[in-house]
Design a protein around this motif. Structure first.
Motif, mmCIF file in Angstrom:
data_model
loop_
_atom_site.group_PDB
_atom_site.id
_atom_site.type_symbol
_atom_site.label_atom_id
_atom_site.label_comp_id
_atom_site.label_asym_id
_atom_site.label_seq_id
_atom_site.Cartn_x
_atom_site.Cartn_y
_atom_site.Cartn_z
ATOM 1 N N TRP A 286 0.805 -1.224 0.000
ATOM 2 C CA TRP A 286 0.000 0.000 0.000
ATOM 3 C C TRP A 286 0.837 1.272 0.000
ATOM 4 O O TRP A 286 0.581 2.203 -0.770
ATOM 5 C CB TRP A 286 -0.960 0.000 1.197
ATOM 6 N N TYR A 287 1.857 1.345 0.858
ATOM 7 C CA TYR A 287 2.656 2.566 0.973
ATOM 8 C C TYR A 287 3.481 2.792 -0.292
ATOM 9 O O TYR A 287 3.576 3.910 -0.802
ATOM 10 C CB TYR A 287 3.561 2.466 2.190
ATOM 11 N N PHE A 288 4.058 1.715 -0.783
ATOM 12 C CA PHE A 288 4.920 1.826 -1.961
ATOM 13 C C PHE A 288 4.145 2.354 -3.164
ATOM 14 O O PHE A 288 4.601 3.256 -3.871
ATOM 15 C CB PHE A 288 5.526 0.457 -2.277
ATOM 16 N N PHE A 289 2.945 1.816 -3.388
ATOM 17 C CA PHE A 289 2.182 2.216 -4.569
ATOM 18 C C PHE A 289 1.398 3.505 -4.359
ATOM 19 O O PHE A 289 0.933 4.107 -5.331
ATOM 20 C CB PHE A 289 1.259 1.072 -5.004
ATOM 21 N N THR A 290 1.279 3.939 -3.109
ATOM 22 C CA THR A 290 0.753 5.284 -2.867
ATOM 23 C C THR A 290 1.746 6.335 -3.331
ATOM 24 O O THR A 290 1.364 7.385 -3.880
ATOM 25 C CB THR A 290 0.466 5.491 -1.358
ATOM 26 N N GLU A 291 3.029 6.076 -3.122
ATOM 27 C CA GLU A 291 4.087 7.020 -3.489
ATOM 28 C C GLU A 291 4.561 6.856 -4.936
ATOM 29 O O GLU A 291 5.306 7.689 -5.439
ATOM 30 C CB GLU A 291 5.292 6.821 -2.550
ATOM 31 N N MET A 292 4.127 5.778 -5.591
ATOM 32 C CA MET A 292 4.641 5.431 -6.915
ATOM 33 C C MET A 292 4.075 6.350 -8.007
ATOM 34 O O MET A 292 2.892 6.673 -8.025
ATOM 35 C CB MET A 292 4.259 3.978 -7.230
ATOM 36 N N PHE A 293 4.946 6.788 -8.939
ATOM 37 C CA PHE A 293 4.475 7.475 -10.142
ATOM 38 C C PHE A 293 3.704 6.477 -11.005
ATOM 39 O O PHE A 293 4.087 5.317 -11.138
ATOM 40 C CB PHE A 293 5.652 8.051 -10.937
ATOM 41 N N ASP A 294 2.617 6.922 -11.612
ATOM 42 C CA ASP A 294 1.734 6.018 -12.351
ATOM 43 C C ASP A 294 2.446 5.297 -13.490
ATOM 44 O O ASP A 294 2.128 4.145 -13.800
ATOM 45 C CB ASP A 294 0.530 6.798 -12.903
ATOM 46 N N HIS A 295 3.392 5.968 -14.150
ATOM 47 C CA HIS A 295 4.031 5.319 -15.303
ATOM 48 C C HIS A 295 5.020 4.232 -14.885
ATOM 49 O O HIS A 295 5.510 3.488 -15.734
ATOM 50 C CB HIS A 295 4.727 6.368 -16.199
ATOM 51 N N PHE A 296 5.338 4.128 -13.578
ATOM 52 C CA PHE A 296 6.165 3.030 -13.087
ATOM 53 C C PHE A 296 5.346 1.908 -12.458
ATOM 54 O O PHE A 296 5.876 0.853 -12.119
ATOM 55 C CB PHE A 296 7.166 3.529 -12.032
ATOM 56 N N ARG A 297 4.073 2.164 -12.283
ATOM 57 C CA ARG A 297 3.235 1.261 -11.496
ATOM 58 C C ARG A 297 3.214 -0.162 -12.066
ATOM 59 O O ARG A 297 3.380 -1.135 -11.328
ATOM 60 C CB ARG A 297 1.807 1.810 -11.433
ATOM 61 N N GLU A 298 3.034 -0.299 -13.367
ATOM 62 C CA GLU A 298 2.909 -1.626 -13.967
ATOM 63 C C GLU A 298 4.187 -2.453 -13.773
ATOM 64 O O GLU A 298 4.127 -3.644 -13.444
ATOM 65 C CB GLU A 298 2.585 -1.493 -15.449
ATOM 66 N N LEU A 299 5.339 -1.806 -13.950
ATOM 67 C CA LEU A 299 6.613 -2.500 -13.785
ATOM 68 C C LEU A 299 6.749 -3.058 -12.371
ATOM 69 O O LEU A 299 7.112 -4.231 -12.181
ATOM 70 C CB LEU A 299 7.768 -1.545 -14.084
ATOM 71 N N PHE A 300 6.432 -2.229 -11.379
ATOM 72 C CA PHE A 300 6.628 -2.663 -9.999
ATOM 73 C C PHE A 300 5.528 -3.603 -9.520
ATOM 74 O O PHE A 300 5.762 -4.402 -8.611
ATOM 75 C CB PHE A 300 6.749 -1.443 -9.081
ATOM 76 N N ILE A 301 4.350 -3.525 -10.121
ATOM 77 C CA ILE A 301 3.317 -4.533 -9.827
ATOM 78 C C ILE A 301 3.826 -5.910 -10.230
ATOM 79 O O ILE A 301 3.723 -6.889 -9.476
ATOM 80 C CB ILE A 301 2.008 -4.212 -10.570
ATOM 81 N N TYR A 302 4.386 -6.002 -11.454
ATOM 82 C CA TYR A 302 4.954 -7.271 -11.911
ATOM 83 C C TYR A 302 6.063 -7.736 -10.975
ATOM 84 O O TYR A 302 6.141 -8.912 -10.600
ATOM 85 C CB TYR A 302 5.505 -7.133 -13.334
ATOM 86 N N SER A 303 6.934 -6.812 -10.584
ATOM 87 C CA SER A 303 8.071 -7.161 -9.725
ATOM 88 C C SER A 303 7.600 -7.679 -8.372
ATOM 89 O O SER A 303 8.091 -8.705 -7.873
ATOM 90 C CB SER A 303 8.975 -5.935 -9.523
ATOM 91 N N PHE A 304 6.635 -6.991 -7.772
ATOM 92 C CA PHE A 304 6.143 -7.397 -6.464
ATOM 93 C C PHE A 304 5.438 -8.757 -6.531
ATOM 94 O O PHE A 304 5.630 -9.609 -5.658
ATOM 95 C CB PHE A 304 5.173 -6.342 -5.918
ATOM 96 N N GLN A 305 4.624 -8.948 -7.557
ATOM 97 C CA GLN A 305 3.859 -10.199 -7.647
ATOM 98 C C GLN A 305 4.757 -11.385 -7.990
ATOM 99 O O GLN A 305 4.532 -12.505 -7.495
ATOM 100 C CB GLN A 305 2.735 -10.058 -8.688
ATOM 101 N N ILE A 306 5.760 -11.167 -8.813
ATOM 102 C CA ILE A 306 6.723 -12.235 -9.106
ATOM 103 C C ILE A 306 7.495 -12.599 -7.838
ATOM 104 O O ILE A 306 7.763 -13.777 -7.565
ATOM 105 C CB ILE A 306 7.692 -11.810 -10.232
ATOM 106 N N ASN A 307 7.814 -11.583 -7.040
ATOM 107 C CA ASN A 307 8.509 -11.824 -5.774
ATOM 108 C C ASN A 307 7.660 -12.680 -4.833
ATOM 109 O O ASN A 307 8.177 -13.531 -4.098
ATOM 110 C CB ASN A 307 8.828 -10.483 -5.114
ATOM 111 N N THR A 308 6.345 -12.495 -4.878
ATOM 112 C CA THR A 308 5.450 -13.235 -3.986
ATOM 113 C C THR A 308 5.228 -14.666 -4.444
ATOM 114 O O THR A 308 5.005 -15.563 -3.618
ATOM 115 C CB THR A 308 4.083 -12.523 -3.894
ATOM 116 N N THR A 309 5.273 -14.896 -5.747
ATOM 117 C CA THR A 309 4.855 -16.196 -6.282
ATOM 118 C C THR A 309 6.029 -17.066 -6.737
ATOM 119 O O THR A 309 6.406 -18.009 -6.033
ATOM 120 C CB THR A 309 3.872 -15.983 -7.434
#
Length: 446
Positions: A286-309
């Motif tokens: 929540w905190y990370f993506f609150t501070e995230m610029f929108d144009h980086f959001r997709e990249l870091f969503i992939y990174s976070f979810q790959i890290n989890t799975t």
């Protein structure tokens, strides 16, 4: 003489087993009374409203509202209200209106059921572990005092039951009506089916967990490895995967009203994967993506979810392929740490499994540090939330600092257990006091 001795040992084991069963029933009774007493007090609503207990994916209020909308033929997935599958809503409705007729009773029974399933599963697993190390002559002399004793299975199963029923994280989740407690019931059913070698039960329970929470889908790998290693059956491993996929398809067909409506997919799986709801919780998203610029959001969503799975799935599966239950617990820990919407019930469930590894505790080095961090972060979280939201004397950084410490404590804990398992395996082969070039060798994590 030997016949009399074996008969006496059998009688002692039978008495010990009966005593353990009576202790388990007593613990379950006390736990039920404790839960009911707090649920019927003024503290229930306070606990239920805390973000550490209820998230957008585990809030009973949202389930109740979604069920009401379903009853009025209004699609609850048109907005951003409901994040549970249609089958889950139907299940809750049937359980509440036709079985329990009381929401407190429903959550208590499922919580106690989870504890009993873990108790029965662990009892069998610990007994097999005990039998595997029964012939002490096969192991080095300096390791023998660390090998499981004759009452190992009875003790460990009771410890696990106590660890779940009286764990503050599990207790708060149950009292706060977090639906994660009901999800944990199916997760415990999965562990029960896996240890008892039931392909249908384990694959069905895992499919239910995967369709509700998505992340448990990675547990299909340790399940298949368990059947290969513990039951020496490639057929069971293949059948488990086939059954799992079949149950997934059938549940999805039901959820989509037999292919007519897939609107739930965006609200359930889309919410888990893309994290649109940034309501603060004890997770890291929540905190990370609150501070995230929108144009980086997709990249870091992939990174976070790959890290989890899948990031840790293959290396851990290769390293702990001979101990699939350890692998299962490790993956459950990683899901609890890195999932997008965690709650206290996630940690409560995996913490209750730690007594399985009581033989590893002498090799653990971070226990005190982890305990202190968990106590401090868990105590400060509601305080800093109040200061931030209600008193306006703190900000989001304070609360996120606590959630970060909470995650770090879990990371320390799981790495400590895995490293202790590695040292245990090494000690069983070479002993604890190993000389290297005439000097004492030390096994360390670099």
């Amino acid at each position: 003489m030997s016949l009399k001795k074996s008969t006496k040992n059998a009688e002692v084991q039978e008495i010990s087993s009966k005593s353990t069963t009576l202790k388990a029933l007593l613990l379950v009774t006390i736990a039920a009374l404790l839960r009911y007493a707090i649920m019927t007090s003024k503290y229930q609503s306070i606990i239920a409203n805390h973000v550490e207990v209820s998230t957008p994916l585990s809030s009973w209020k949202r389930v109740s509202e979604g069920s009401f909308l379903f009853s009025k033929n209004i699609n609850p997935y048109d907005g951003d209200l409901l994040h549970e599958t249609p089958l889950a809503i139907k299940f809750y409705k049937v359980m509440l209106h036709y079985v329990f007729r009381n929401v407190h009773l429903m959550f208590i029974v499922f919580d106690l059921g989870t504890g009993m399933l873990l108790y029965l599963a662990v009892k069998k697993y610990a007994f097999e572990f005990q039998q595997h190390h029964k012939d002490r002559k096969k192991f080095p002399e300096d390791v023998q005092k660390y090998l499981p004793s004759q009452d190992f299975a009875q003790k460990v199963s009771i410890y696990v039951l106590m660890g779940f029923l009286f764990n503050p994280y599990s207790l708060l989740g149950c009292i706060g009506h977090s639906t994660m407690g009901i999800h944990n019931f199916f997760l415990s059913l999965f562990i029960f089916g896996m240890i008892y070698g039931s392909v249908v039960v384990s694959s069905f329970a895992l499919a239910v967990c995967a369709t509700v929470s998505f992340y448990p889908v990675i547990l299909i790998l340790p399940l298949s490895i368990y059947f290969v290693k513990e039951y020496k059956s490639n057929t069971k491993a293949v059948l488990a995967i086939v059954n799992f996929v079949t149950f997934l398809v059938l549940i999805t067909i039901y959820n989509s009203n037999f292919g007519k409506d897939f609107s739930f997919v965006k609200n359930v799986y889309g919410c888990i994967l893309s994290v649109p709801d940034l309501q603060p919780n004890i997770g890291l998203f929540w905190y990370f993506f609150t501070e995230m610029f929108d144009h980086f959001r997709e990249l870091f969503i992939y990174s976070f979810q790959i890290n989890t799975t899948i990031l840790y799935l293959v290396p851990l599966s290769i390293r702990f392929r001979n101990t699939p239950f350890v692998l299962t617990v490790a993956l459950l820990f990683l899901i609890s740490i890195f999932k997008s919407y965690p709650c206290l019930s996630d940690l409560g469930f995996v913490l209750s499994l730690l007594p399985n590894f009581v033989h590893l505790f002498p090799d653990c080095q971070q226990g005190f540090v982890v305990g202190v961090i968990l106590v401090i972060s868990s105590s400060l979280a509601p305080v800093l939330w109040h200061l931030w939201i209600y008193s306006a004397s703190a900000n989001a950084n304070f609360y996120f600092g606590v959630t970060l410490a909470y995650a770090i404590a879990q990371i320390f804990l799981v790495t400590d257990i895995l490293f202790a398992q590695t040292k245990w395996e090494y000690s069983l082969k070479h002993g604890k006091d190993t000389k290297i070039d005439g000097e004492d060798g030390v096994l360390s994590l670099e």
